[in-house]
Design an enzyme around this catalytic site. Sequence first.
Site, PDB file in Angstrom:
ATOM      1  N   GLY A 153      87.351  16.197  82.172  1.00  0.00           N
ATOM      2  CA  GLY A 153      86.329  15.050  82.335  1.00  0.00           C
ATOM      3  C   GLY A 153      86.647  13.987  80.963  1.00  0.00           C
ATOM      4  O   GLY A 153      86.536  12.656  81.385  1.00  0.00           O
ATOM      5  N   GLU A 212      84.502  14.595  74.165  1.00  0.00           N
ATOM      6  CA  GLU A 212      84.139  15.020  75.281  1.00  0.00           C
ATOM      7  C   GLU A 212      83.505  14.032  76.047  1.00  0.00           C
ATOM      8  O   GLU A 212      82.978  12.977  75.527  1.00  0.00           O
ATOM      9  CB  GLU A 212      82.987  15.962  74.831  1.00  0.00           C
ATOM     10  CG  GLU A 212      82.093  16.484  76.040  1.00  0.00           C
ATOM     11  CD  GLU A 212      82.936  17.384  76.983  1.00  0.00           C
ATOM     12  OE1 GLU A 212      83.923  16.992  77.547  1.00  0.00           O
ATOM     13  OE2 GLU A 212      82.343  18.492  77.190  1.00  0.00           O
ATOM     14  N   ASP A 213      83.223  14.072  77.505  1.00  0.00           N
ATOM     15  CA  ASP A 213      82.802  13.003  78.281  1.00  0.00           C
ATOM     16  C   ASP A 213      81.333  12.936  78.074  1.00  0.00           C
ATOM     17  O   ASP A 213      80.757  11.664  77.775  1.00  0.00           O
ATOM     18  CB  ASP A 213      83.090  13.359  79.629  1.00  0.00           C
ATOM     19  CG  ASP A 213      82.960  14.942  80.424  1.00  0.00           C
ATOM     20  OD1 ASP A 213      82.147  15.752  79.592  1.00  0.00           O
ATOM     21  OD2 ASP A 213      83.226  14.973  81.486  1.00  0.00           O
ATOM     22  N   ASP A 234      75.085  17.376  77.294  1.00  0.00           N
ATOM     23  CA  ASP A 234      74.054  17.545  78.296  1.00  0.00           C
ATOM     24  C   ASP A 234      73.186  18.537  77.846  1.00  0.00           C
ATOM     25  O   ASP A 234      72.294  18.303  76.877  1.00  0.00           O
ATOM     26  CB  ASP A 234      74.672  18.039  79.730  1.00  0.00           C
ATOM     27  CG  ASP A 234      73.522  18.141  80.757  1.00  0.00           C
ATOM     28  OD1 ASP A 234      72.596  17.667  80.624  1.00  0.00           O
ATOM     29  OD2 ASP A 234      73.878  18.975  81.784  1.00  0.00           O
ATOM     30  N   PHE A 267      72.888  12.659  87.246  1.00  0.00           N
ATOM     31  CA  PHE A 267      74.054  13.214  87.435  1.00  0.00           C
ATOM     32  C   PHE A 267      75.227  11.929  87.467  1.00  0.00           C
ATOM     33  O   PHE A 267      74.739  11.296  88.490  1.00  0.00           O
ATOM     34  CB  PHE A 267      74.162  14.187  88.531  1.00  0.00           C
ATOM     35  CG  PHE A 267      75.441  15.088  88.388  1.00  0.00           C
ATOM     36  CD1 PHE A 267      75.213  16.117  87.358  1.00  0.00           C
ATOM     37  CD2 PHE A 267      76.605  14.781  88.744  1.00  0.00           C
ATOM     38  CE1 PHE A 267      76.473  16.859  86.979  1.00  0.00           C
ATOM     39  CE2 PHE A 267      77.848  15.606  88.740  1.00  0.00           C
ATOM     40  CZ  PHE A 267      77.632  16.688  87.813  1.00  0.00           C
ATOM     41  N   ASP A 325      83.518  14.154  87.255  1.00  0.00           N
ATOM     42  CA  ASP A 325      83.550  14.524  88.610  1.00  0.00           C
ATOM     43  C   ASP A 325      82.324  15.184  89.077  1.00  0.00           C
ATOM     44  O   ASP A 325      81.359  15.663  88.354  1.00  0.00           O
ATOM     45  CB  ASP A 325      84.652  15.575  88.815  1.00  0.00           C
ATOM     46  CG  ASP A 325      84.318  16.724  88.243  1.00  0.00           C
ATOM     47  OD1 ASP A 325      83.588  17.170  87.237  1.00  0.00           O
ATOM     48  OD2 ASP A 325      84.552  18.054  88.983  1.00  0.00           O
ATOM     49  N   ARG A 374      86.684  11.285  90.162  1.00  0.00           N
ATOM     50  CA  ARG A 374      87.151  11.178  88.696  1.00  0.00           C
ATOM     51  C   ARG A 374      87.697   9.574  88.619  1.00  0.00           C
ATOM     52  O   ARG A 374      87.821   9.110  87.389  1.00  0.00           O
ATOM     53  CB  ARG A 374      88.030  12.254  88.332  1.00  0.00           C
ATOM     54  CG  ARG A 374      87.466  13.575  88.144  1.00  0.00           C
ATOM     55  CD  ARG A 374      88.350  14.653  87.436  1.00  0.00           C
ATOM     56  NE  ARG A 374      88.325  15.961  87.492  1.00  0.00           N
ATOM     57  CZ  ARG A 374      87.374  16.595  86.871  1.00  0.00           C
ATOM     58  NH1 ARG A 374      86.892  15.979  85.788  1.00  0.00           N
ATOM     59  NH2 ARG A 374      87.274  17.735  87.046  1.00  0.00           N
TER      60      ARG A 374
HETATM   61  P1  5GP Z   1      76.594  20.877  78.284  1.00  0.00           P
HETATM   62  O1  5GP Z   1      77.224  22.082  77.971  1.00  0.00           O
HETATM   63  O2  5GP Z   1      76.231  19.931  77.369  1.00  0.00           O
HETATM   64  O3  5GP Z   1      75.395  21.295  79.329  1.00  0.00           O
HETATM   65  O4  5GP Z   1      77.663  20.140  79.409  1.00  0.00           O
HETATM   66  C1  5GP Z   1      78.591  19.585  79.326  1.00  0.00           C
HETATM   67  C2  5GP Z   1      79.559  19.474  80.449  1.00  0.00           C
HETATM   68  O5  5GP Z   1      78.530  19.330  81.687  1.00  0.00           O
HETATM   69  C3  5GP Z   1      80.312  18.377  80.519  1.00  0.00           C
HETATM   70  O6  5GP Z   1      81.436  18.266  79.714  1.00  0.00           O
HETATM   71  C4  5GP Z   1      80.433  17.579  81.982  1.00  0.00           C
HETATM   72  O7  5GP Z   1      81.621  18.439  82.348  1.00  0.00           O
HETATM   73  C5  5GP Z   1      79.147  18.320  82.651  1.00  0.00           C
HETATM   74  N1  5GP Z   1      78.062  17.647  82.979  1.00  0.00           N
HETATM   75  C6  5GP Z   1      76.858  17.598  82.363  1.00  0.00           C
HETATM   76  N2  5GP Z   1      76.187  16.430  82.774  1.00  0.00           N
HETATM   77  C7  5GP Z   1      76.948  15.698  83.762  1.00  0.00           C
HETATM   78  C8  5GP Z   1      76.840  14.774  84.623  1.00  0.00           C
HETATM   79  O8  5GP Z   1      75.910  14.034  84.551  1.00  0.00           O
HETATM   80  N3  5GP Z   1      77.903  14.205  85.185  1.00  0.00           N
HETATM   81  C9  5GP Z   1      79.139  15.289  85.172  1.00  0.00           C
HETATM   82  N4  5GP Z   1      80.110  14.706  86.086  1.00  0.00           N
HETATM   83  N5  5GP Z   1      79.251  16.171  84.640  1.00  0.00           N
HETATM   84  C10 5GP Z   1      78.191  16.484  83.529  1.00  0.00           C
END
Ligand code: 5GP
Length: 177
Positions: free
Chosen positions: A42, A97-98, A101, A150, A157, A163
């Site tokens: 991402g 990182e993208d 969350d 989201f 993606d 993407r």
């Molecule tokens: P975390 O471990 O912080 O919950 O999640 C991080 C990962 O969750 C990100 O690198 C991404 O891959 C995915 N993610 C979390 N929120 C979103 C979102 O709104 N859209 C997308 N496409 N991926 C998300």
Amino acid sequence: MTKQYEVLFSREQLAARVAELGAELRRDYAGKTPLVLGVLKGAVFFFADLLRAAELPCKIGFLTASSYLHSTESSGEVTVKMPNADEIRGQDVILVEDILDTGNTLYKLTRLLREQGANSVKTIVLLDKPDRRTADFSADYVGFTIPDAFVVGYGLDFDEQYRYLPDVVVLPQDTGK
Ligand code: 5GP
């Protein structure tokens, strides 16, 4: 091209903010040669634009961390593939990182990088969704703080789709979210 989607951040807004973040990195890492690690897949668009904006001497690498299995909800389990410890030991690591969350992914990755002997570990995320945080984690650099939606595009993606979109958009409703 992306007119049919609800655009959260246009390509122009992304480019302007990425230029600011690049300038911050250039200032904060002046005189150093950090190891910049992008989290696949991402972060790749953000990573490439950020490093060109930063014009900072650096080494680059990638790692993978997957927690999403064809869904918009994190499973909580994070599977990691990263460079060997001898590539990380003693380095000033910037993890790109993208989106942040729940925080599980970056919490785990930063802990692993410190265990591998990194001299310093900082994190930079394009997007931050603080409302969804469950891990005790905050990023050092944040592009935009967003509400709990989201989003896809600019590398992000849903089930490997979207993407390629140059803007960050809200996931269209008819995709199952
Ligand atoms: P975390 O471990 O912080 O919950 O999640 C991080 C990962 O969750 C990100 O690198 C991404 O891959 C995915 N993610 C979390 N929120 C979103 C979102 O709104 N859209 C997308 N496409 N991926 C998300």
